[in-house]
Write a protein that holds these residues in place. Sequence first.
Motif, PDB file in Angstrom:
ATOM      1  N   ASN A 159       7.128  -3.068  -5.474  1.00 18.02           N
ATOM      2  CA  ASN A 159       7.465  -3.185  -4.050  1.00 18.02           C
ATOM      3  C   ASN A 159       8.762  -2.600  -3.643  1.00 18.02           C
ATOM      4  OD1 ASN A 159       4.787  -4.461  -3.835  1.00 18.02           O
ATOM      5  ND2 ASN A 159       5.495  -6.244  -2.883  1.00 18.02           N
ATOM      6  N   LYS A 201       7.240  -7.433  -7.546  1.00  9.58           N
ATOM      7  CA  LYS A 201       8.536  -7.208  -6.865  1.00  9.58           C
ATOM      8  C   LYS A 201       9.303  -5.609  -6.914  1.00  9.58           C
ATOM      9  CE  LYS A 201      10.154 -12.034  -5.926  1.00  9.58           C
ATOM     10  NZ  LYS A 201      11.231 -12.850  -6.383  1.00  9.58           N
ATOM     11  N   PRO A 245      13.969  -1.862   9.374  1.00 11.72           N
ATOM     12  CA  PRO A 245      13.070  -3.180   8.380  1.00 11.72           C
ATOM     13  C   PRO A 245      12.185  -2.783   7.888  1.00 11.72           C
ATOM     14  CG  PRO A 245      14.573  -4.236   9.978  1.00 11.72           C
ATOM     15  CD  PRO A 245      14.454  -2.689  10.593  1.00 11.72           C
ATOM     16  N   GLU A 263       4.561 -12.252  11.543  1.00 15.16           N
ATOM     17  CA  GLU A 263       4.178 -12.033  10.390  1.00 15.16           C
ATOM     18  C   GLU A 263       3.828 -13.009   9.355  1.00 15.16           C
ATOM     19  OE1 GLU A 263       3.977 -10.594   6.288  1.00 15.16           O
ATOM     20  OE2 GLU A 263       5.714 -11.513   7.134  1.00 15.16           O
ATOM     21  N   GLU A 297       9.480  -0.009  -0.820  1.00 13.89           N
ATOM     22  CA  GLU A 297      10.589  -0.522   0.591  1.00 13.89           C
ATOM     23  C   GLU A 297      11.739   0.544   0.646  1.00 13.89           C
ATOM     24  OE1 GLU A 297      13.238  -4.003   1.449  1.00 13.89           O
ATOM     25  OE2 GLU A 297      11.818  -4.333   0.126  1.00 13.89           O
ATOM     26  N   TYR A 324       1.149  -2.007   3.906  1.00 15.88           N
ATOM     27  CA  TYR A 324      -0.200  -2.665   2.825  1.00 15.88           C
ATOM     28  C   TYR A 324      -0.411  -1.803   2.095  1.00 15.88           C
ATOM     29  CZ  TYR A 324       0.171  -6.693   6.369  1.00 15.88           C
ATOM     30  OH  TYR A 324       0.413  -7.527   7.236  1.00 15.88           O
ATOM     31  N   HIS A 365      -0.912  -8.527  13.876  1.00  8.77           N
ATOM     32  CA  HIS A 365       0.590  -8.339  14.103  1.00  8.77           C
ATOM     33  C   HIS A 365       0.979  -8.640  15.509  1.00  8.77           C
ATOM     34  CE1 HIS A 365       2.299  -7.804  10.353  1.00  8.77           C
ATOM     35  NE2 HIS A 365       1.138  -7.111   9.856  1.00  8.77           N
ATOM     36  N   LYS A 376       3.648  -5.295   1.372  1.00  4.85           N
ATOM     37  CA  LYS A 376       2.706  -6.190   1.031  1.00  4.85           C
ATOM     38  C   LYS A 376       1.685  -5.521   0.351  1.00  4.85           C
ATOM     39  CE  LYS A 376       4.582  -9.929   2.944  1.00  4.85           C
ATOM     40  NZ  LYS A 376       4.919 -11.376   2.157  1.00  4.85           N
ATOM     41  N   HIS A 422       9.961  -2.482  13.244  1.00 11.41           N
ATOM     42  CA  HIS A 422       9.615  -3.046  12.023  1.00 11.41           C
ATOM     43  C   HIS A 422       8.537  -2.114  11.432  1.00 11.41           C
ATOM     44  CE1 HIS A 422      10.422  -6.387   9.145  1.00 11.41           C
ATOM     45  NE2 HIS A 422       9.362  -5.922   8.562  1.00 11.41           N
ATOM     46  N   TYR A 444       5.458  -2.206   8.688  1.00 13.86           N
ATOM     47  CA  TYR A 444       4.501  -3.183   7.718  1.00 13.86           C
ATOM     48  C   TYR A 444       3.791  -2.304   6.813  1.00 13.86           C
ATOM     49  CZ  TYR A 444       6.090  -7.039  10.738  1.00 13.86           C
ATOM     50  OH  TYR A 444       6.871  -7.867  11.496  1.00 13.86           O
ATOM     51  N   THR A 455       8.459  -4.245   5.464  1.00 13.86           N
ATOM     52  CA  THR A 455       7.781  -5.280   4.813  1.00 13.86           C
ATOM     53  C   THR A 455       6.638  -4.690   3.658  1.00 13.86           C
ATOM     54  OG1 THR A 455       8.372  -7.313   6.183  1.00 13.86           O
ATOM     55  CG2 THR A 455       6.799  -7.477   4.681  1.00 13.86           C
TER      56      THR A 455
END
Length: 280
Positions: A74, A71, A88, A280, A78, A64, A275, A92, A60, A62, A90
């Motif tokens: 982001n 959205k 994948p 998460e 993404e 930030y 993490h 934030k 994954h 992550y 994520t």
Amino acid sequence: MIIIADSSSTRTEWALVDGSEIVAHAFTKGLNPFFQSRRDISHTVRLELPEAFFRRRWDHVYFYGAGCANKEKNKIMESSLVAQFKTPVTVKSDLLGAARGLLVREAGLAGILGTGSNSCLYDGHEIVKNVAPLGYVLGDEGSGAYMGKMLIADMLKGIAPADLTAAFYEKFVVTPNILMDDIYSNPMPNRTLSHYSTFLADHLDNAYAYNLVYTSFMTYFERNIAAYDYKSRPLSLVGSACVIYENVLRRAAEDFGVTLHKLIRSSMPGLVEYHSTGDE
């Protein structure tokens, strides 16, 4: 194994993490979907990250980041990261990254004082209250960009002391016209303003410079922290400005009635802990 990235508008810190151990660590330019396209972001990631980060498909990513607060933005970030890492992702906000990095799974007040500024009430997992930071034009009080904007405006209007202004022009080898062009022609002016604000750190013995930094922090408290129950909750902060000007910040906090808990430059150690200690 996962990748964790923590990005301001100026710099992105990357860590390749196996459990609670960082096995690779790197820095790239800051990534912000408000100022950069998907192509620009992908270009920076691919060219500036070491090959170790692309060795295989990780579990994954992550991320930030500054500007990652809705959205639409982001999705830009993404899609750029998925294209590079094929895993994948994520995305934030940098504010949630700051809160998790500062407090891990403890509830409290957290904030950012770096290139920009922000603040929140954190419940140990998510942000439950946030005063809109509004960016470097309308807000970002207490940040490097805010201080840089105030300093340069005062110099160009003849308000700043003449000897300080002369020292600034000598250090950066600029003229008023070059300075204006550098800011208004720059695709990321907040980064430029923050860069120029570092001049203040070398001149805190000058009353004008000290007062500009002090007033910036007081304004941050007045327009942001005052909206929370700060009398009963200590405030933790992350970012370059809160570390570089720690003594001035502590004086402003004491005068305002804010209790400071943690002051750190990087969220990464806390994010790795966050993490590695749960979902998460």
